[in-house]
Design a protein around this motif. Structure first.
Motif, PDB file in Angstrom:
ATOM      1  N   ALA A 124       0.829  -1.208   0.000  1.00  0.00           N
ATOM      2  CA  ALA A 124       0.000   0.000   0.000  1.00  0.00           C
ATOM      3  C   ALA A 124       0.861   1.255   0.000  1.00  0.00           C
ATOM      4  O   ALA A 124       0.549   2.242  -0.711  1.00  0.00           O
ATOM      5  CB  ALA A 124      -0.910  -0.022   1.230  1.00  0.00           C
ATOM      6  N   SER A 125       1.950   1.272   0.768  1.00  0.00           N
ATOM      7  CA  SER A 125       2.823   2.463   0.780  1.00  0.00           C
ATOM      8  C   SER A 125       3.501   2.649  -0.569  1.00  0.00           C
ATOM      9  O   SER A 125       3.719   3.795  -1.012  1.00  0.00           O
ATOM     10  CB  SER A 125       3.863   2.330   1.890  1.00  0.00           C
ATOM     11  OG  SER A 125       4.696   1.202   1.663  1.00  0.00           O
ATOM     12  N   SER A 126       3.847   1.534  -1.240  1.00  0.00           N
ATOM     13  CA  SER A 126       4.437   1.667  -2.586  1.00  0.00           C
ATOM     14  C   SER A 126       3.447   2.276  -3.552  1.00  0.00           C
ATOM     15  O   SER A 126       3.802   3.128  -4.374  1.00  0.00           O
ATOM     16  CB  SER A 126       4.894   0.295  -3.083  1.00  0.00           C
ATOM     17  OG  SER A 126       5.914  -0.227  -2.242  1.00  0.00           O
ATOM     18  N   LEU A 127       2.198   1.835  -3.484  1.00  0.00           N
ATOM     19  CA  LEU A 127       1.178   2.408  -4.356  1.00  0.00           C
ATOM     20  C   LEU A 127       0.952   3.884  -4.045  1.00  0.00           C
ATOM     21  O   LEU A 127       0.693   4.691  -4.959  1.00  0.00           O
ATOM     22  CB  LEU A 127      -0.136   1.636  -4.187  1.00  0.00           C
ATOM     23  CG  LEU A 127      -0.194   0.241  -4.819  1.00  0.00           C
ATOM     24  CD1 LEU A 127      -1.486  -0.464  -4.437  1.00  0.00           C
ATOM     25  CD2 LEU A 127      -0.077   0.325  -6.332  1.00  0.00           C
ATOM     26  N   GLN A 128       1.070   4.239  -2.790  1.00  0.00           N
ATOM     27  CA  GLN A 128       0.835   5.636  -2.429  1.00  0.00           C
ATOM     28  C   GLN A 128       2.008   6.545  -2.786  1.00  0.00           C
ATOM     29  O   GLN A 128       1.814   7.644  -3.312  1.00  0.00           O
ATOM     30  CB  GLN A 128       0.549   5.728  -0.922  1.00  0.00           C
ATOM     31  CG  GLN A 128       0.217   7.150  -0.447  1.00  0.00           C
ATOM     32  CD  GLN A 128      -0.016   7.190   1.051  1.00  0.00           C
ATOM     33  OE1 GLN A 128       0.403   6.300   1.761  1.00  0.00           O
ATOM     34  NE2 GLN A 128      -0.707   8.226   1.505  1.00  0.00           N
ATOM     35  N   ASP A 129       3.242   6.072  -2.518  1.00  0.00           N
ATOM     36  CA  ASP A 129       4.402   6.938  -2.672  1.00  0.00           C
ATOM     37  C   ASP A 129       4.984   6.915  -4.083  1.00  0.00           C
ATOM     38  O   ASP A 129       5.592   7.896  -4.529  1.00  0.00           O
ATOM     39  CB  ASP A 129       5.498   6.539  -1.676  1.00  0.00           C
ATOM     40  CG  ASP A 129       5.034   6.706  -0.231  1.00  0.00           C
ATOM     41  OD1 ASP A 129       4.108   7.506   0.003  1.00  0.00           O
ATOM     42  OD2 ASP A 129       5.589   6.008   0.659  1.00  0.00           O
ATOM     43  N   LEU A 164       5.271   3.623 -11.194  1.00  0.00           N
ATOM     44  CA  LEU A 164       4.971   2.194 -11.326  1.00  0.00           C
ATOM     45  C   LEU A 164       4.292   1.922 -12.665  1.00  0.00           C
ATOM     46  O   LEU A 164       3.449   2.692 -13.122  1.00  0.00           O
ATOM     47  CB  LEU A 164       4.057   1.747 -10.198  1.00  0.00           C
ATOM     48  CG  LEU A 164       4.653   1.792  -8.784  1.00  0.00           C
ATOM     49  CD1 LEU A 164       3.593   1.402  -7.761  1.00  0.00           C
ATOM     50  CD2 LEU A 164       5.865   0.870  -8.674  1.00  0.00           C
ATOM     51  N   SER A 165       4.677   0.781 -13.216  1.00  0.00           N
ATOM     52  CA  SER A 165       4.030   0.340 -14.462  1.00  0.00           C
ATOM     53  C   SER A 165       2.715  -0.339 -14.122  1.00  0.00           C
ATOM     54  O   SER A 165       2.481  -0.739 -12.970  1.00  0.00           O
ATOM     55  CB  SER A 165       4.943  -0.639 -15.195  1.00  0.00           C
ATOM     56  OG  SER A 165       5.125  -1.818 -14.434  1.00  0.00           O
ATOM     57  N   PRO A 166       1.826  -0.501 -15.100  1.00  0.00           N
ATOM     58  CA  PRO A 166       0.555  -1.196 -14.831  1.00  0.00           C
ATOM     59  C   PRO A 166       0.772  -2.606 -14.279  1.00  0.00           C
ATOM     60  O   PRO A 166       0.028  -3.057 -13.394  1.00  0.00           O
ATOM     61  CB  PRO A 166      -0.137  -1.206 -16.183  1.00  0.00           C
ATOM     62  CG  PRO A 166       0.400  -0.009 -16.886  1.00  0.00           C
ATOM     63  CD  PRO A 166       1.829   0.113 -16.455  1.00  0.00           C
ATOM     64  N   ALA A 167       1.783  -3.338 -14.770  1.00  0.00           N
ATOM     65  CA  ALA A 167       2.031  -4.691 -14.280  1.00  0.00           C
ATOM     66  C   ALA A 167       2.456  -4.677 -12.806  1.00  0.00           C
ATOM     67  O   ALA A 167       2.046  -5.530 -11.999  1.00  0.00           O
ATOM     68  CB  ALA A 167       3.097  -5.373 -15.127  1.00  0.00           C
ATOM     69  N   ARG A 185       0.568  -6.406  -9.587  1.00  0.00           N
ATOM     70  CA  ARG A 185       1.185  -7.321  -8.624  1.00  0.00           C
ATOM     71  C   ARG A 185       1.013  -6.811  -7.185  1.00  0.00           C
ATOM     72  O   ARG A 185       0.765  -7.584  -6.266  1.00  0.00           O
ATOM     73  CB  ARG A 185       2.671  -7.488  -8.950  1.00  0.00           C
ATOM     74  CG  ARG A 185       2.931  -8.452 -10.103  1.00  0.00           C
ATOM     75  CD  ARG A 185       4.373  -8.914 -10.119  1.00  0.00           C
ATOM     76  NE  ARG A 185       5.308  -7.799 -10.295  1.00  0.00           N
ATOM     77  CZ  ARG A 185       5.712  -7.350 -11.471  1.00  0.00           C
ATOM     78  NH1 ARG A 185       5.243  -7.897 -12.589  1.00  0.00           N
ATOM     79  NH2 ARG A 185       6.569  -6.346 -11.558  1.00  0.00           N
ATOM     80  N   LEU A 186       1.167  -5.503  -6.973  1.00  0.00           N
ATOM     81  CA  LEU A 186       1.002  -4.967  -5.616  1.00  0.00           C
ATOM     82  C   LEU A 186      -0.445  -5.120  -5.126  1.00  0.00           C
ATOM     83  O   LEU A 186      -0.681  -5.474  -3.962  1.00  0.00           O
ATOM     84  CB  LEU A 186       1.405  -3.492  -5.589  1.00  0.00           C
ATOM     85  CG  LEU A 186       2.908  -3.208  -5.752  1.00  0.00           C
ATOM     86  CD1 LEU A 186       3.148  -1.707  -5.850  1.00  0.00           C
ATOM     87  CD2 LEU A 186       3.698  -3.802  -4.582  1.00  0.00           C
TER      88      LEU A 186
END
Length: 549
Positions: A319-324, A329-332, A336-337
């Protein structure tokens, strides 16, 4: 042997007991007449004293003394000059007759004293044996009612008269007032209610029982307390306060027997100690159960805190990766996240459901929501859920996706189950998840069939696989909470993530099966693999009840 036979035996024994004494006197007098004129008078007198001593071994004291007096008078009549009269010539003969009478009486008194002591020793030995046997019987009893019945039977056997008992109910403190509902009443005919007992006992007798219970002291004849009472009131006490009281109605002769009173009080005291022991064992068992429950709660909390940490960390990281880093980030990568978050959330949901279900089923007073359910519908619901989650869920790192072969094998015409459908669905779902974890590349099958064992019919719900199975040493322990096998506890590598868990899935399955009156079993399959089976006992279904004869 009937009562008439017993009476005849007692009558014969009463008449045969003094026979040796009579024979000794007959022989002694025959010898006296035979020796008359052959030996002097003093030697004849010794023979008579010997006969009196021998006869005293069998005769009561009064009879022995009377016979000794009569024998001295007869000896004077037949052998002392002048013969044929009771007069005595000379001081020597008078001294001889006095010595004969004194020796005979002293011997009778000593022998009677020894006989009383021997009888008392035999009685005490018999009472000690009765106490030992009674104590053995008390150790085998497991509830207050059976203990009370044992004491009542023993008291009535010792006294030969009806006995009434009043016992506090188990774990019941002594009430402030004399409440009949707080005690057990045992009448002479067995357990009785307070209303029935009022017809057998007077108000004074019931009040006496309560007074004996509260004071924990005996009173009645020979107790130095309320000796004007005709009955005995004996407390049933152990090391602490009294737990009951006994009402006994002795005869006049029994009321004067201090030894009998002491023996009956010892029986009541043994009963009180047994009641205290039973209470202590019950409290100790409750403490052990509470300690075991606390240990399970602590272990559950420890398992949750340990096993929930990893999926929570994964969820937070994704979730933090998606937020920050969403813009980079690529769609793939986003897919995965998101998949990681979903997978870890499902794992957390499963562990939470199993843990809460295990705690709920182990709680006292738990009740199920039972209804008539179809085994086919339960298996179908499990198949739909498993296929939605597993059919094409996993994929290799190189992008190759693979599914898991999962199918059902149901016996035709399965009867309805009286069960909680949600719980059985969770049970089979846990078994399917386990099969996916530990036998991911095998064919998995959900089966349902009927079976008969020990004269009872069962429906067997099973999940089968062709995986490595369970080692022999772990086949009994796998159904215990927080047991996952040594090889799974230390697992590492690519399968470690798939196999993590709190170790409560199979324990929850066993708790669900036991809550339905069934059991969980593990069976190794003939050509490799494992079969986890839930055996549920069958009850008559409404369809069977409505079928015409």
């Amino acid at each position: 042997m009937d009562h008439k036979s017993v009476a005849r035996v007692a009558f014969k024994r009463t008449w045969l007991e003094p026979l040796p004494a009579v024979l000794s006197w007959v022989v002694a007098w025959w010898l006296l007449f035979w020796l008359d004129g052959r030996v002097n008078l003093a030697n004849q007198a010794l023979l008579l004293v010997l006969a009196a001593a021998v006869a005293s071994l069998w005769l009561p004291l009064v009879a022995a003394l009377l016979l000794s007096l009569v024998s001295v008078l007869l000896f004077n009549w037949h052998f002392v000059s002048p013969r044929g009269s009771l007069s005595v010539e000379g001081n020597q003969h008078l001294l001889l007759l006095g010595a004969m009478l004194g020796l005979s009486c002293i011997t009778a008194l000593l022998i009677a004293s020894q006989r009383r002591q021997a009888g008392l020793a035999r009685r005490q030995a018999g009472q000690a044996e009765q106490l030992r046997s009674f104590n053995d019987s008390l150790r085998e009893a497991r509830d207050w009612a059976s203990l009370g019945a044992l004491l009542q039977a023993e008291l009535q056997a010792q006294l030969g008269r009806p006995t009434h008992l009043m016992l506090l109910r188990q774990e019941q403190a002594l009430p402030q007032q004399n409440l009949a509902e707080s005690v057990h009443w045992l009448a002479a005919s067995g357990p009785s209610s307070a209303a029935d007992l009022s017809a057998e006992l007077s108000a004074d007798q019931r009040a006496g029982l309560w007074q004996c219970l509260r004071q924990a002291q005996a009173f009645g004849p020979g107790t130095a307390r309320f000796e004007g009472q005709p009955d005995w009131y004996l407390p049933i006490r152990g090391r602490g306060a009294a737990l009951g009281a006994a009402l006994l109605r002795p005869s006049r002769a029994q009321a004067m027997d201090a030894g009998l009173l002491t023996h009956l009080q010892l029986l009541c005291t043994q009963m009180g100690l047994a009641l205290e022991r039973l209470t202590t064992e019950h409290l100790a068992q409750m403490a052990r159960d509470e300690a075991a429950s606390q240990a399970n709660r602590n272990a559950l909390l420890a398992a949750i805190s340990h096993d929930f940490r990893t999926p929570l960390a994964c969820i937070m990281g994704a979730a933090s990766s998606l937020q920050d880093q969403d813009a980079r980030l690529s769609p793939a990568q986003r897919t995965r996240l998101l998949a990681t978050i979903l997978d870890e959330t499902e794992a957390l949901a499963d562990m939470t459901a199993n843990s809460l279900q295990l705690a709920r089923l182990d709680a006292p007073g738990m009740s199920l929501r039972l209804d008539w359910e179809s085994a086919e519908e339960i298996v179908g619901a499990v198949l739909r859920r498993a296929r939605q989650r597993r059919a094409t869920l996993t994929s290799n790192e190189d992008g190759e996706s693979h599914g898991v072969e999962l199918q059902a094998c149901l016996q035709p015409g399965l009867p309805l189950l009286r069960c909680d459908a949600l719980l059985l669905t969770q049970l089979l779902g846990n078994l399917v998840d386990n099969a996916h974890k530990y036998a991911p590349a095998s064919h998995i099958e959900i089966a349902a069939r009927t079976a008969q064992e020990g004269g009872q019919r069962f429906v067997v719900l099973a999940v089968r696989d062709r995986g490595p199975g369970v080692p022999l040493a772990w086949r009994e322990r796998i159904f215990e909470a927080f047991q996952r096998g040594a090889e799974q506890q230390h697992a590492a590598g690519p399968d470690a993530k798939a196999r993590r868990g709190a170790g409560v899935g199979l324990a929850a399955c066993r708790a669900i099966a036991q809550a339905h009156g069934g059991q969980m079993r593990y069976r190794s399959r003939g050509h490799g693999g494992a079969s986890f089976e839930c055996w549920l006992p069958l009850v008559a279904s409404p369809q069977a009840e409505e079928m015409p004869a």
